[in-house]
Design a protein around this motif. Structure first.
Motif, PDB file in Angstrom:
ATOM      1  N   PRO A  72      -7.410  -4.262  -8.178  1.00 44.77           N
ATOM      2  CA  PRO A  72      -8.068  -5.199  -7.268  1.00 44.77           C
ATOM      3  C   PRO A  72      -8.525  -6.509  -7.909  1.00 44.77           C
ATOM      4  O   PRO A  72      -8.608  -7.533  -7.230  1.00 44.77           O
ATOM      5  CB  PRO A  72      -9.273  -4.410  -6.745  1.00 44.77           C
ATOM      6  CG  PRO A  72      -9.517  -3.352  -7.760  1.00 44.77           C
ATOM      7  CD  PRO A  72      -8.177  -3.028  -8.354  1.00 44.77           C
ATOM      8  N   GLU A  96       0.841  -1.219   0.000  1.00 46.30           N
ATOM      9  CA  GLU A  96       0.000   0.000   0.000  1.00 46.30           C
ATOM     10  C   GLU A  96       0.867   1.257   0.000  1.00 46.30           C
ATOM     11  O   GLU A  96       0.516   2.257  -0.627  1.00 46.30           O
ATOM     12  CB  GLU A  96      -0.912   0.040   1.227  1.00 46.30           C
ATOM     13  CG  GLU A  96      -2.110  -0.832   1.155  1.00 46.30           C
ATOM     14  CD  GLU A  96      -3.235  -0.245   0.335  1.00 46.30           C
ATOM     15  OE1 GLU A  96      -3.205   0.951  -0.029  1.00 46.30           O
ATOM     16  OE2 GLU A  96      -4.168  -1.006   0.045  1.00 46.30           O
ATOM     17  N   ILE A 110      -2.799  -7.946  -1.973  1.00 42.26           N
ATOM     18  CA  ILE A 110      -3.284  -6.892  -2.859  1.00 42.26           C
ATOM     19  C   ILE A 110      -2.415  -6.860  -4.114  1.00 42.26           C
ATOM     20  O   ILE A 110      -1.367  -7.509  -4.179  1.00 42.26           O
ATOM     21  CB  ILE A 110      -3.313  -5.498  -2.187  1.00 42.26           C
ATOM     22  CG1 ILE A 110      -1.899  -5.011  -1.841  1.00 42.26           C
ATOM     23  CG2 ILE A 110      -4.190  -5.510  -0.951  1.00 42.26           C
ATOM     24  CD1 ILE A 110      -1.856  -3.551  -1.405  1.00 42.26           C
ATOM     25  N   GLY A 158      -1.239  -3.965  -7.476  1.00 43.08           N
ATOM     26  CA  GLY A 158      -1.311  -2.593  -7.964  1.00 43.08           C
ATOM     27  C   GLY A 158      -0.146  -2.286  -8.874  1.00 43.08           C
ATOM     28  O   GLY A 158       0.589  -3.183  -9.296  1.00 43.08           O
ATOM     29  N   HIS A 164      -4.325   0.801  -7.422  1.00 40.93           N
ATOM     30  CA  HIS A 164      -4.740  -0.567  -7.119  1.00 40.93           C
ATOM     31  C   HIS A 164      -5.187  -1.272  -8.391  1.00 40.93           C
ATOM     32  O   HIS A 164      -5.733  -0.638  -9.295  1.00 40.93           O
ATOM     33  CB  HIS A 164      -5.916  -0.566  -6.131  1.00 40.93           C
ATOM     34  CG  HIS A 164      -5.516  -0.219  -4.745  1.00 40.93           C
ATOM     35  ND1 HIS A 164      -5.142  -1.160  -3.824  1.00 40.93           N
ATOM     36  CD2 HIS A 164      -5.422   0.977  -4.123  1.00 40.93           C
ATOM     37  CE1 HIS A 164      -4.834  -0.570  -2.698  1.00 40.93           C
ATOM     38  NE2 HIS A 164      -4.997   0.732  -2.847  1.00 40.93           N
ATOM     39  N   GLU A 204      -8.608 -10.274  -6.227  1.00 43.09           N
ATOM     40  CA  GLU A 204      -9.936 -10.889  -6.093  1.00 43.09           C
ATOM     41  C   GLU A 204      -9.972 -12.247  -6.787  1.00 43.09           C
ATOM     42  O   GLU A 204     -10.519 -13.213  -6.247  1.00 43.09           O
ATOM     43  CB  GLU A 204     -11.002  -9.968  -6.685  1.00 43.09           C
ATOM     44  CG  GLU A 204     -11.229  -8.715  -5.883  1.00 43.09           C
ATOM     45  CD  GLU A 204     -12.001  -7.642  -6.652  1.00 43.09           C
ATOM     46  OE1 GLU A 204     -12.442  -7.890  -7.793  1.00 43.09           O
ATOM     47  OE2 GLU A 204     -12.154  -6.542  -6.097  1.00 43.09           O
TER      48      GLU A 204
END
Length: 171
Positions: A96, A88, A119, A121, A94, A100
């Motif tokens: 996502p 982050e 995550i 990005g 991002h 996901e």
């Protein structure tokens, strides 16, 4: 010769201290060769430290200019698991859908997959994706998204225009 310049960061106190084998990166090497005709250009192992992770990610994205930066480990719920927080701190945007899809694919094999905090990005021209710290999880997650990595890197580098996307690829 690799198609992509790939960097990998392993986040693990026990691997950093030499107490455990890094079998997840061994699995990643196999998967990169098989699915992307690429190999790891540069690999770093760091302890579970937000600052050290951020510093290493910045080194690989900004100075080494890797196309793809994959992190391994540190995505769980343990107090030591800080890879998503470090990520982050370095990403610009991002992505996502990749995280996901990795969770969705892993849920088919384990309900515990919903506990991952991985995550993904971008930072500049680099795609960054967090992977879990075990070989089975690495394989499930990588195979879930590997078909999208080349297209993502091309878009990030400005090499894909709207006219080059086939009708089947549009949504």
């Amino acid at each position: 010769m690799s198609v992509y310049k790939i960097g990998v960061v392993t986040a693990s106190n026990s691997i950093y201290r030499g107490e455990r084998e890094n079998d997840s990166v061994e699995k990643l090497i196999e998967l990169l060769k098989k699915h992307l005709d690429s190999e790891i250009h540069i690999h770093r192992t760091v302890p579970d430290s937000i600052e050290m992770l951020k510093e290493t990610m910045i080194e690989l994205t900004d100075r080494e200019r890797v196309d793809l930066l994959l992190t391994v480990g540190g995505t769980g719920l343990s107090p030591e698991d800080v890879t998503p927080e470090a990520t982050e701190g370095v990403i610009d945007r991002h992505v996502p859908g990749l995280a996901e899809e990795m969770r969705r694919a892993s849920l088919a094999n384990s309900r515990r997959a919903m506990l991952t905090r991985a995550i993904s990005g971008t930072r500049g021209n680099t795609l960054i994706v967090n992977f879990p710290g075990n070989p089975k999880g690495v394989e499930e997650c990588f195979t879930a998204i590997c078909d999208q990595i080349p297209h993502a890197i091309n878009i990030i580098h400005g090499n894909v225009g709207v006219g080059s996307i086939t009708r089947e690829e549009k949504w």
